[in-house]
Every structure is written in C-alpha cells, then in structure tokens.
Scaffold this active site. Structure first.
Site, PDB file in Angstrom:
ATOM      1  N   CYS A   1       0.846  -1.202   0.000  1.00  0.00           N
ATOM      2  CA  CYS A   1       0.000   0.000   0.000  1.00  0.00           C
ATOM      3  C   CYS A   1       0.879   1.248   0.000  1.00  0.00           C
ATOM      4  O   CYS A   1       1.789   1.370   0.816  1.00  0.00           O
ATOM      5  CB  CYS A   1      -0.893  -0.024   1.238  1.00  0.00           C
TER       6      CYS A   1
ATOM      7  N   CYS B   1       0.340   3.124   3.537  1.00  0.00           N
ATOM      8  CA  CYS B   1       0.808   2.661   4.848  1.00  0.00           C
ATOM      9  C   CYS B   1       1.854   1.564   4.782  1.00  0.00           C
ATOM     10  O   CYS B   1       2.388   1.161   5.815  1.00  0.00           O
ATOM     11  CB  CYS B   1      -0.375   2.190   5.688  1.00  0.00           C
TER      12      CYS B   1
ATOM     13  N   CYS C   1      -7.385  -0.611   1.195  1.00  0.00           N
ATOM     14  CA  CYS C   1      -6.416  -1.199   2.110  1.00  0.00           C
ATOM     15  C   CYS C   1      -7.096  -1.350   3.480  1.00  0.00           C
ATOM     16  O   CYS C   1      -7.613  -0.379   4.020  1.00  0.00           O
ATOM     17  CB  CYS C   1      -5.194  -0.299   2.225  1.00  0.00           C
TER      18      CYS C   1
ATOM     19  N   CYS D   1      -5.266   1.041   6.280  1.00  0.00           N
ATOM     20  CA  CYS D   1      -5.349   2.516   6.343  1.00  0.00           C
ATOM     21  C   CYS D   1      -6.568   3.066   5.616  1.00  0.00           C
ATOM     22  O   CYS D   1      -6.755   4.279   5.564  1.00  0.00           O
ATOM     23  CB  CYS D   1      -4.074   3.147   5.794  1.00  0.00           C
TER      24      CYS D   1
ATOM     25  N   CYS E   1      -8.364  -4.772  -9.829  1.00  0.00           N
ATOM     26  CA  CYS E   1      -7.933  -3.716 -10.744  1.00  0.00           C
ATOM     27  C   CYS E   1      -7.464  -2.541  -9.895  1.00  0.00           C
ATOM     28  O   CYS E   1      -8.255  -1.903  -9.207  1.00  0.00           O
ATOM     29  CB  CYS E   1      -9.121  -3.337 -11.622  1.00  0.00           C
TER      30      CYS E   1
END
Ligand code: ZN
Length: 170
Positions: free
Chosen positions: A84, A87, A133, A136, A156
């Site tokens: 991510c 984070c 995510c 976060c 995607c």
C-alpha cells in the site's frame, strides 16, 4: 453533626479521586497487545495530503482513478511484493499479477483476504466493488469477477495506490 458529614464527604471524595478510581483509570487505558495489532492507521486529511502529495492523495483518499495505460506498474513484471502506498501494508504478490488488457495493474488474488476491504460502490451509475487497504482505508481500485483461474477475480488497482518492493536477490 454537620461537620462530621462534611469530613466524611471529603474523605470519600479523596478516596474516589486518588486511590481506587485513579488506579482503575490508569489500567483501563492500557490497550491489550492483541488489540494494538488491529489498530488502523488514522491521519487527518491534511496529514495525508502532506505525506502523499496531491496525485496519490486524490486516488488513495478521494477515490479518484488514474487514466488507463499510464501508471508506472501497468507494465511491470519484476518479482516482488506490491504494498500500500499509504501505509506500506503488503497487498499483492507479483506471482498473482497478470495482463488483463484493462490498462491498470491487475491481480487475480490478494496476499490475504484480510488485507483488502471490499465496499459496494454505486457511483457513476455502475454497481462495482471498491477495494481498500484494510489497514489505512486507502482506495486501491475495484475487484471484478472476470479474472482468470484459479480465483476468477480481477483486482484492478491504481499504480498510484501501490509501491513495489522487489524480492531480495540471492
Ligand atoms: Zn494502507
């Protein structure tokens, strides 16, 4: 009589504030270790904007989408892990990345189901499943059911929502 009552009240008040309840309050605010691991990354919008810059902020925090065929990971085939961009949580392995023809990095599976949060998205007159995510709450993209085996899923993902960590060379 009145004086006695006042003294009793004062003593009770002192006991309340400085002994029994004081101690209980101290321990009540200690978060157990197993809960600490589940605490999500939480920042103000201003903090996110400063940390991410406007391009990543618009996608991760405002759910924008980068134009197709433009992202840095659209044609990216190195071995490693996609994390991510908000984070650093590990989200996708390069072994699940495939060429979907959509113009965005596509994966048929996430590293773990618990890494990705799915949210119903009815914007723009479409019914889609937004992916975020789980750590976060950053917007990643959408997941569709037209992916390849073995899952049939197509995650995607915006390139701007992820960073790449290459496998360590032997
Ligand atoms: Zn994250």
């Amino acid at each position: 009589m009145f004086r006695k009552a006042v003294i009793v009240i004062v003593v009770l008040w002192l006991a309340h504030n400085f002994s029994v309840f004081g101690q209980q309050q101290d321990t009540a605010y200690q978060i157990p270790d197993n809960l600490m691991k589940q605490v999500k990354v939480e920042k103000t919008e201003a903090e996110w904007l400063e940390e991410l810059g406007s391009e990543k902020y618009n996608i991760l925090r405002q759910c924008s989408t980068e134009p197709p065929f433009t992202g840095k990971y659209y044609k990216h085939n190195a071995k490693g892990t996609y994390v991510c961009a908000g984070c650093g949580a590990e989200l996708f392995g390069s072994d699940t990345k495939y060429e979907s023809g959509s113009g965005w990095p596509s994966f048929f599976a996430a590293i773990g189901k618990d890494k990705i949060k799915e949210v119903l998205d009815t914007s723009y007159g479409m019914v889609r499943t937004e992916i975020k995510c789980a750590n976060c709450d950053g917007h990643l993209g959408h997941v569709f059911t037209d992916g390849p085996p073995p899952t049939g899923l197509r995650y995607c993902v915006n390139s701007a929502s992820i960073d790449f960590v290459p496998d360590a060379k032997d």
